[in-house]
Design a protein around this motif. Structure first.
Motif, PDB file in Angstrom:
ATOM      1  N   ARG A  82       1.207  -1.119  -0.297  1.00 46.78           N
ATOM      2  CA  ARG A  82      -0.123   0.168   0.311  1.00 46.78           C
ATOM      3  C   ARG A  82       0.847   1.369  -0.073  1.00 46.78           C
ATOM      4  N   ASP A  83       1.200   1.639  -1.074  1.00 48.84           N
ATOM      5  CA  ASP A  83       2.249   2.794  -1.418  1.00 48.84           C
ATOM      6  C   ASP A  83       1.689   4.022  -1.672  1.00 48.84           C
ATOM      7  N   THR A  84      -0.193   4.776  -1.373  1.00 46.42           N
ATOM      8  CA  THR A  84       0.421   6.345  -1.494  1.00 46.42           C
ATOM      9  C   THR A  84       0.151   7.027  -0.179  1.00 46.42           C
ATOM     10  N   THR A  85       0.325   7.649  -0.661  1.00 44.40           N
ATOM     11  CA  THR A  85       0.590   8.690   0.692  1.00 44.40           C
ATOM     12  C   THR A  85      -0.477   9.060   2.032  1.00 44.40           C
ATOM     13  N   THR A  86      -2.242   8.569   1.936  1.00 45.59           N
ATOM     14  CA  THR A  86      -2.885   8.203   2.379  1.00 45.59           C
ATOM     15  C   THR A  86      -2.747   7.153   3.749  1.00 45.59           C
ATOM     16  N   ASP A  87      -2.578   5.651   2.435  1.00 48.72           N
ATOM     17  CA  ASP A  87      -1.799   4.722   3.271  1.00 48.72           C
ATOM     18  C   ASP A  87      -0.543   4.729   4.130  1.00 48.72           C
ATOM     19  N   ARG A  88       0.502   5.869   4.339  1.00 48.06           N
ATOM     20  CA  ARG A  88       1.440   5.662   4.682  1.00 48.06           C
ATOM     21  C   ARG A  88       0.782   6.807   6.017  1.00 48.06           C
ATOM     22  N   ILE A  89       0.131   7.882   5.899  1.00 46.25           N
ATOM     23  CA  ILE A  89      -0.534   8.538   7.222  1.00 46.25           C
ATOM     24  C   ILE A  89      -1.142   7.522   7.853  1.00 46.25           C
ATOM     25  N   GLN A  90      -2.010   6.614   7.156  1.00 45.81           N
ATOM     26  CA  GLN A  90      -3.059   6.208   8.535  1.00 45.81           C
ATOM     27  C   GLN A  90      -2.022   4.935   9.036  1.00 45.81           C
ATOM     28  N   GLY A  91      -0.918   4.260   8.124  1.00 51.52           N
ATOM     29  CA  GLY A  91      -0.595   3.688   9.157  1.00 51.52           C
ATOM     30  C   GLY A  91       0.843   4.441  10.304  1.00 51.52           C
ATOM     31  N   LEU A  92       1.322   5.251   9.605  1.00 50.26           N
ATOM     32  CA  LEU A  92       1.975   6.315  10.816  1.00 50.26           C
ATOM     33  C   LEU A  92       1.133   6.457  12.351  1.00 50.26           C
ATOM     34  N   ASP A  93      -0.025   7.156  11.719  1.00 50.96           N
ATOM     35  CA  ASP A  93      -1.416   7.443  12.129  1.00 50.96           C
ATOM     36  C   ASP A  93      -1.505   6.501  13.722  1.00 50.96           C
ATOM     37  N   ALA A  94      -1.721   5.323  13.537  1.00 49.68           N
ATOM     38  CA  ALA A  94      -2.278   4.253  14.028  1.00 49.68           C
ATOM     39  C   ALA A  94      -0.850   3.687  14.980  1.00 49.68           C
ATOM     40  N   GLY A  95       0.249   4.096  14.887  1.00 49.91           N
ATOM     41  CA  GLY A  95       1.571   3.741  15.865  1.00 49.91           C
ATOM     42  C   GLY A  95       2.124   3.342  15.334  1.00 49.91           C
ATOM     43  N   ALA A  96       2.700   3.750  14.273  1.00 52.16           N
ATOM     44  CA  ALA A  96       4.056   2.470  13.471  1.00 52.16           C
ATOM     45  C   ALA A  96       5.053   3.218  13.578  1.00 52.16           C
ATOM     46  N   ASP A  97       6.327   2.989  13.595  1.00 57.16           N
ATOM     47  CA  ASP A  97       6.934   3.356  13.770  1.00 57.16           C
ATOM     48  C   ASP A  97       8.079   4.282  12.713  1.00 57.16           C
ATOM     49  N   ASP A  98       7.617   2.967  11.282  1.00 52.51           N
ATOM     50  CA  ASP A  98       8.698   3.451  10.150  1.00 52.51           C
ATOM     51  C   ASP A  98       7.472   2.286   9.538  1.00 52.51           C
ATOM     52  N   TYR A  99       7.904   2.449   7.781  1.00 52.18           N
ATOM     53  CA  TYR A  99       6.393   2.179   6.967  1.00 52.18           C
ATOM     54  C   TYR A  99       7.511   2.153   5.842  1.00 52.18           C
ATOM     55  N   LEU A 100       7.528   1.071   5.484  1.00 49.65           N
ATOM     56  CA  LEU A 100       8.513   0.581   4.080  1.00 49.65           C
ATOM     57  C   LEU A 100       7.680  -0.313   3.073  1.00 49.65           C
ATOM     58  N   ILE A 101       7.620   0.098   2.030  1.00 44.09           N
ATOM     59  CA  ILE A 101       6.997   0.624   0.326  1.00 44.09           C
ATOM     60  C   ILE A 101       7.264  -1.382   0.310  1.00 44.09           C
ATOM     61  N   LYS A 102       6.771  -2.412  -0.387  1.00 44.97           N
ATOM     62  CA  LYS A 102       7.518  -3.950  -1.225  1.00 44.97           C
ATOM     63  C   LYS A 102       7.499  -3.401  -2.647  1.00 44.97           C
ATOM     64  N   PRO A 103       8.228  -3.701  -3.234  1.00 41.89           N
ATOM     65  CA  PRO A 103       9.712  -3.981  -3.158  1.00 41.89           C
ATOM     66  C   PRO A 103      10.633  -3.550  -1.729  1.00 41.89           C
ATOM     67  N   PHE A 104      11.197  -3.941  -1.315  1.00 49.42           N
ATOM     68  CA  PHE A 104      12.029  -3.350  -1.180  1.00 49.42           C
ATOM     69  C   PHE A 104      13.725  -4.286  -0.329  1.00 49.42           C
TER      70      PHE A 104
END
Length: 221
Positions: A82-104
């Protein structure tokens, strides 16, 4: 360091686990959100690698549940397509400390994990240094009084656990859980043998046994 990998793609999970073999981590793997929730309730982990599109319980729901419980301070890195800006914001706001997009890139994943663990331990410097010991998590080199010391993977893991908590007793249970995942085991005296080896390679006065509890890296040695 003990890591929980939550990933429903078996091939990717096996690839990640293979890449981290011999890197100083014990990595347990579950393939769905409910199994991950159960594991987090029953075991202690130093880090969680979390996919979002999971069977039975979505990764974001699992993350929010984690942050509402006692194990909420465990660092979490999201690994997802899930690579949209909205997805990243949701993940970080939910409590993630980092967010890495597949493939990495696996080397980038390893570097990000080292950074997360450093922050979770309250350290700014990459090296662990104490009483003449220097441990570099990036290269897994250990030096004592500036001399390179050869370590087995288990000796390295055990020393790492003791060095991040100088002056604090680390229980036998926690040390054993760090050395072995769910599907691994060793002789009953493994911990004692490893401690004996560390004392021989470093200094017998550095690691103190607390009978019936565990071991402590002495502060003023």
């Amino acid at each position: 360091m003990r890591v929980l990998l939550v990933e429903d793609d078996r091939a990717l999970a096996q690839g990640i686990r293979m890449a981290f073999r011999g890197e100083g981590y014990t990595m347990d793997w579950v393939a769905d959100g409910l199994d991950a929730s159960h594991a987090l309730r029953c075991e202690r982990f130093d880090l969680v690698l979390l996919d979002l599109g999971l069977p039975r319980q979505d990764g974001l729901d699992l993350l929010r549940e984690m942050r509402a419980r006692e194990e909420g301070n465990v660092p979490v890195m999201i690994l997802t397509a899930r690579d949209t800006t909205t997805d990243r914001i949701q993940g970080l706001d939910a409590g993630a400390d980092d967010y890495l997009i597949k493939p990495f890139d696996l080397d980038e994943l390893k570097a990000r994990i080292r950074a997360l663990l450093r922050r979770s331990q309250g350290r700014a410097q990459p090296l662990l240094e104490h009483s003449g010991i220097s441990l570099d998590p990036a290269t897994q080199e250990v030096r004592y009084q500036e001399n390179l010391v050869t370590m087995t993977p288990m000796e390295y893991q055990l020393l790492h656990q003791l060095l991040i908590r100088p002056g604090v007793v680390v229980t036998r249970e926690r040390l054993s859980n760090t050395l072995y995942g769910w599907h691994e085991s060793g002789p009953g005296n493994t911990l004692e043998v490893l401690i004996h080896n560390l004392r021989k390679k470093l200094d017998s006065r550095l690691i103190r046994t607390v009978r019936g509890v565990g071991y402590v890296m002495e502060r003023g040695s």
